[in-house]
Write an enzyme that holds these catalytic residues in place. Sequence first.
Site, mmCIF file in Angstrom:
data_model
loop_
_atom_site.group_PDB
_atom_site.id
_atom_site.type_symbol
_atom_site.label_atom_id
_atom_site.label_comp_id
_atom_site.label_asym_id
_atom_site.label_seq_id
_atom_site.Cartn_x
_atom_site.Cartn_y
_atom_site.Cartn_z
ATOM 1 N N THR A 75 -0.545 57.201 43.803
ATOM 2 C CA THR A 75 0.432 57.434 42.732
ATOM 3 C C THR A 75 -0.177 56.896 41.441
ATOM 4 O OG1 THR A 75 1.490 55.335 43.358
ATOM 5 C CG2 THR A 75 2.500 57.355 44.168
ATOM 6 N N ASN A 210 4.048 42.645 41.792
ATOM 7 C CA ASN A 210 2.741 42.812 41.157
ATOM 8 C C ASN A 210 2.773 42.375 39.697
ATOM 9 O OD1 ASN A 210 1.299 43.577 43.352
ATOM 10 N ND2 ASN A 210 1.504 45.777 43.004
ATOM 11 N N ALA A 211 3.875 42.661 39.019
ATOM 12 C CA ALA A 211 3.970 42.265 37.607
ATOM 13 C C ALA A 211 3.940 40.738 37.480
ATOM 14 C CB ALA A 211 5.243 42.833 36.996
ATOM 15 N N LEU A 213 2.562 38.581 39.590
ATOM 16 C CA LEU A 213 1.213 38.083 39.910
ATOM 17 C C LEU A 213 0.280 38.305 38.716
ATOM 18 C CD1 LEU A 213 0.943 39.378 43.587
ATOM 19 C CD2 LEU A 213 1.075 36.988 42.846
ATOM 20 N N CYS A 262 -3.599 48.336 41.483
ATOM 21 C CA CYS A 262 -2.145 48.130 41.424
ATOM 22 C C CYS A 262 -1.607 47.513 40.138
ATOM 23 C CB CYS A 262 -1.719 47.244 42.586
ATOM 24 S SG CYS A 262 -1.897 48.050 44.165
ATOM 25 N N PHE A 263 -2.188 46.399 39.719
ATOM 26 C CA PHE A 263 -1.512 45.604 38.692
ATOM 27 C C PHE A 263 -1.236 46.395 37.415
ATOM 28 C CE2 PHE A 263 -2.932 41.163 40.351
ATOM 29 C CZ PHE A 263 -2.043 41.308 41.398
ATOM 30 N N GLN A 264 -2.281 46.966 36.845
ATOM 31 C CA GLN A 264 -2.098 47.671 35.571
ATOM 32 C C GLN A 264 -1.140 48.852 35.750
ATOM 33 O OE1 GLN A 264 -4.972 47.876 32.652
ATOM 34 N NE2 GLN A 264 -4.900 50.082 32.412
ATOM 35 N N LYS A 325 -12.988 42.537 42.570
ATOM 36 C CA LYS A 325 -12.933 41.175 43.110
ATOM 37 C C LYS A 325 -13.894 41.134 44.293
ATOM 38 C CE LYS A 325 -9.158 41.553 46.384
ATOM 39 N NZ LYS A 325 -7.875 41.003 46.790
ATOM 40 N N ARG A 430 -16.334 33.561 36.428
ATOM 41 C CA ARG A 430 -15.561 33.308 37.653
ATOM 42 C C ARG A 430 -15.699 31.879 38.162
ATOM 43 N NH1 ARG A 430 -12.015 37.505 39.500
ATOM 44 N NH2 ARG A 430 -12.988 39.501 39.130
#
Length: 457
Positions: A75, A210-211, A213, A262-264, A325, A430
């Site tokens: 999606t 997710n938002a 995090l 996911c996040f964005q 990551k 990192r």
Amino acid sequence: MAVIADRCPHIQVTVVDLNESRIAAWNNSDLKQLPVYEPGLDEVVARARGRNLHFSTGVNDAIASADMVFISVNTPTKQKGVGAGQASDLRWVEACARQVAQYAKGHTVVVEKSTLPVRTAAAIKAILDAREPKSVVSENIPTFSVLSNPEFLAEGTAIHDLEQPDRVLIGGSNTEAIEALATIYSHWVPNQKILRTNLWSSELSKLTANAFLAQRISSINSVAALCEATGADVQEVALAIGTDSRIGLKFLNAGPGFGGSCFQKDILNLVYLSRYFGLPEVATYWEQVIGLNNWQQTRISRLLVQRLFGTVTGKRLAILGFAFKANTNDTRESPAIRISLDLLEEGAQLAIHDPKVTTTQIAADLGKAPSDPSLDLQSEGTWHSVNNVVDAVQGADAVLILTEWDQYRELDWPILARRMRTPAWVFDTRSVVEPYQIAEAGLLLWQLGSGIDQGNL
Ligand code: UDX
């Protein structure tokens, strides 16, 4: 699905896809060739495949024989039309719903596994219910229940996250359907961890989780910049605030910005939904999480250029890590993409190393073919990939660490330093290197969120 099959040998699980080569790869006898690199997945597939886990392109047959169908398609963010750049593109979800509507038999529970905007279940149900009855005999008319069962696994730890989830969330209105799905999970998840909610809460919880995090990452990244400016150390600050049990220590690692599929996408979706429902202040609030993330990426390339005397044109830079990551070959929304593009724009020659990401993938992400470093010595704005770190740093003015692969924690810096051009820099976004080792190797260090900047000493 592989974990469900592994934990429930009595349930037949068929994973279907239209893409033949992908299904062939899932069926490959060489488990190293599975299409997704995920630690532990090969063992789970090895145990269940052929027993009660099947991979097939026979989509219609699989739908017809299923009691439960999980819709697990992409999606992505819409690229054009209404809501472009923010709303989710639901064309594949809709196509699935139509296919399920056409081929399902009897009663079928349809489970939304893809991350979806709130109220998508209503659209799926409308498509399913619109199926024309083929016959007037009522028992031949298929019936449907729709559930939302969002997935909270993170890449790289997916198998662990699935086997020992913090919670399983099932949203729906039909108790029988909810319990049918809960029974599957109850084979390995304690009942108190299986949360039952209404459909809309479940759909919204996934976006919100997710938002939240992502918001933590943007928060700590904003503090990292402040640490650099003031002489504080973001790791010390993270520990000091994270030991407050109300805040907690997880997701407080400052870095080059969050990436991943996911996040964005989910925050953009939340922003779009908030505006759609007439809540512009809510939209603006969440938009800032992405704004800070974008800024974090651009500021890294900018400060690298500044420290290399204001120019990287024609200079060699080693990029360590391209995945978004560690422990994944996934590069979707990886900060390494934007940072590399910025450095290419500045004219740098990049030698890119990543233990799992292929050259083809990097070329696709950068929209630019690799150059031949042996022919293009004088070139500007070029890149090539290398198989080991020693080759990456050859002739380089700087090493830029973008992914926290374990192997970057154990580099032999004195050996690497000898191959670099002085004054040579290590830019560690990192916090994987030990500052004293870098200093002993005679290299300069910039570490994200560390107030000690050797460029300013
Ligand atoms: C995320 C969610 O964690 C998961 O629950 C959801 O189902 C899918 O999205 P994933 O994208 O696989 O999972 O990875 P995650 O570990 O959450 O990391 C996302 C990004 O944030 C990565 O780029 C990572 O490097 C970055 N990150 C994470 C930080 O910069 N700092 C942190 O402290 C944690």
